[in-house]
Design an enzyme around this catalytic site. Structure first.
Site, short mmCIF file in Angstrom:
data_model
loop_
_atom_site.label_atom_id
_atom_site.label_comp_id
_atom_site.label_asym_id
_atom_site.label_seq_id
_atom_site.Cartn_x
_atom_site.Cartn_y
_atom_site.Cartn_z
CB THR A 1 8.50 6.06 -1.39
OG1 THR A 1 8.29 5.34 0.29
CG2 THR A 1 9.31 6.71 -1.21
NE ARG B 1 12.87 3.30 -1.60
CZ ARG B 1 10.97 2.68 -0.95
NH1 ARG B 1 10.93 1.80 -0.90
NH2 ARG B 1 11.08 3.56 -0.07
C1 NCD Z 1 10.47 2.40 4.05
C2 NCD Z 1 11.33 1.39 3.88
O1 NCD Z 1 10.67 1.30 2.26
O2 NCD Z 1 12.28 2.09 3.88
N1 NCD Z 1 9.00 2.35 3.98
C3 NCD Z 1 7.86 3.28 3.49
O3 NCD Z 1 9.48 4.00 2.59
N2 NCD Z 1 7.32 3.89 3.51
C4 NCD Z 1 10.64 0.55 5.53
C5 NCD Z 1 10.31 -0.65 4.96
O4 NCD Z 1 10.72 -1.37 4.11
O5 NCD Z 1 10.28 -1.49 6.31
#
Ligand code: NCD
Length: 308
Positions: free
Chosen positions: A60, A109
Site C-alpha cells: 500500500t 494508515r
Molecule cells: C492488508 C492490510 O494491511 O490491510 N494488506 C494490504 O494492504 N495489501 C492485509 C493484511 O495485512 O493482511
C-alpha cells in the site's frame, strides 16, 4: 476534462456511488495504459502529498508513493516513531501543525478505528484511507475490483468468495460493500470464531470451503491477522491450513476459470498453498499487487489532480 467523483475524501466505501466507482476504475485503466506507453499526464505537478503511516506496510505504502511520483507529485512523510509523538504530543496537535504546512492530500494508515474520518475533520485537504484498524481499506477494494474487471470483463453477476480471517479484515470491510454495490454475490467463508459480527443483506456466510467455493468465479484469500487476535483463536497454522488452506484440490470446487486473489502479505502454507499462489492459470495475485499503482493514481488524480 476528467469527470470527477462525488466525494472529497476517501475514508470508506459507503459514500461512493456505483458511478463514482466506475469513474475510478475507468481512470485507473487509462493510467495503466499511460504507464505502459510512458504518457502519464503530470496532474500532481507542484502537489505535495503527506504520508502518515502508524502501521507497517509494503504494497500500500510503496504503490501510493509510486503513484504520486508517476503523476509528477512530491512526497512528505510523517513517521510516528521518530516524531514528537514520542515526546507526548497529541495526534490532534500534530495534525494541526502538519496542516499548517498545507499539504495537498493526506494518505494515511492508522491503527485506530475510523482515524481517517477524524483526520478529515482537522485537515483542510483530501484524506485517503490506506487502512484503519480492522475497519476499512478502500483503495485495496478498488484495486481488487479493478483486477476482477480486468480478468473477467465485469463484476456484476459474478460470485466472489472471500475466505479467511473475516473478523479482523479491513480488506473484507471494504471489499464486501464495494463488490456488492457493483452487483456481485458474496460468499464469506471462515471458521465460526473468525466470522464477521454482521454482514449486509444478501451476503452468504459459510463455515467450510467445500460449501462456499461451489460456483465461484473469484476467490479472495485473506491473511490470518495474528496481531489482532488472541493466540488461542488459531492455535496451530497446520490445522488451519488443513481446514481452510486454499489447495489445488479445493480450487477445483469453484468454476474452472476461477481466479485467485490475495491482498498480501501471503502466509504461504497457512491460508494458501504455494501451488495455488504461483499457479499461472488461476492466480492473479501479483497482477493484483501491481494494479495498486494505476488504481491509486486514479484516486489521487480524481481527488487532487489538476485537469490536463
Ligand atoms: C492488508 C492490510 O494491511 O490491510 N494488506 C494490504 O494492504 N495489501 C492485509 C493484511 O495485512 O493482511
Amino acid at each position: 476534462m476528467t469527470q470527477k467523483i462525488s466525494v472529497s475524501n476517501l475514508c470508506d466505501i459507503a459514500p461512493l456511488s456505483a458511478a463514482d466507482i466506475t469513474t475510478i476504475l475507468d481512470r485507473a485503466a487509462f493510467f495503466k495504459t499511460a504507464l505502459s506507453t510512458k504518457t502519464v499526464p503530470q496532474t500532481l505537478k507542484d502537489k505535495v502529498i503527506l504520508t502518515l503511516f502508524t502501521e507497517n506496510s509494503t504494497r500500500t505504502r510503496n504503490s501510493f508513493e509510486m503513484a504520486v511520483l508517476r503523476l509528477g507529485g512530491k512526497l512528505m512523510n510523517w513517521d510516528e516513531k521518530i516524531s514528537s509523538a514520542q515526546k507526548g504530543e497529541t495526534f490532534s496537535d500534530t495534525l494541526r501543525y502538519l496542516n499548517g504546512y498545507q499539504p495537498d492530500a493526506v494518505v494515511m494508515r492508522h491503527h485506530e478505528y475510523n482515524a481517517p474520518n477524524y483526520v478529515a475533520g482537522i485537515v483542510d485537504c483530501p484524506v485517503i484511507n490506506a487502512g484503519d484498524s480492522y475497519r476499512e481499506h478502500p483503495t485495496q477494494a478498488l484495486l481488487d475490483a479493478f483486477t476482477i474487471k480486468e480478468a473477467k470483463g465485469k463484476i456484476d453477476g459474478l460470485t466472489i468468495a472471500i475466505v479467511g480471517d473475516l473478523a479482523h479484515s479491513r480488506v473484507a470491510g471494504s471489499d464486501v460493500p464495494l463488490l456488492t454495490k457493483m452487483g456481485a454475490t458474496i460468499h464469506l467463508i471462515a471458521p465460526e470464531n473468525l466470522q464477521p459480527r454482521s454482514v449486509p443483506e444478501g451476503v452468504k456466510i459459510f463455515s467450510t470451503l467445500e460449501d462456499g467455493l461451489v460456483g465461484c468465479d473469484v476467490i479472495i484469500t485473506l491473511r490470518i491477522q495474528k496481531e489482532r487476535m488472541d493466540a488461542s483463536v488459531i492455535p496451530n497454522d497446520t490445522a488451519y491450513f488443513h481446514a481452510y488452506g486454499l489447495t489445488l484440490e479445493r480450487l477445483a470446487l469453484a468454476k474452472p476459470d476461477v481466479i485467485v486473489m490475495h491482498p498480501g502479505p501471503m502466509n504461504r502454507g497457512v491460508e494458501i498453498a504455494d501451488e495455488v499462489a504461483d499457479d499461472p492459470t488461476h492466480s492473479v495475485i501479483f497482477q493484483q499487487g501491481a494494479n495498486g499503482v494505476p488504481v491509486r493514481m486514479a484516486v489521487l488524480d480524481l481527488l487532487v489532480g489538476e485537469s490536463t
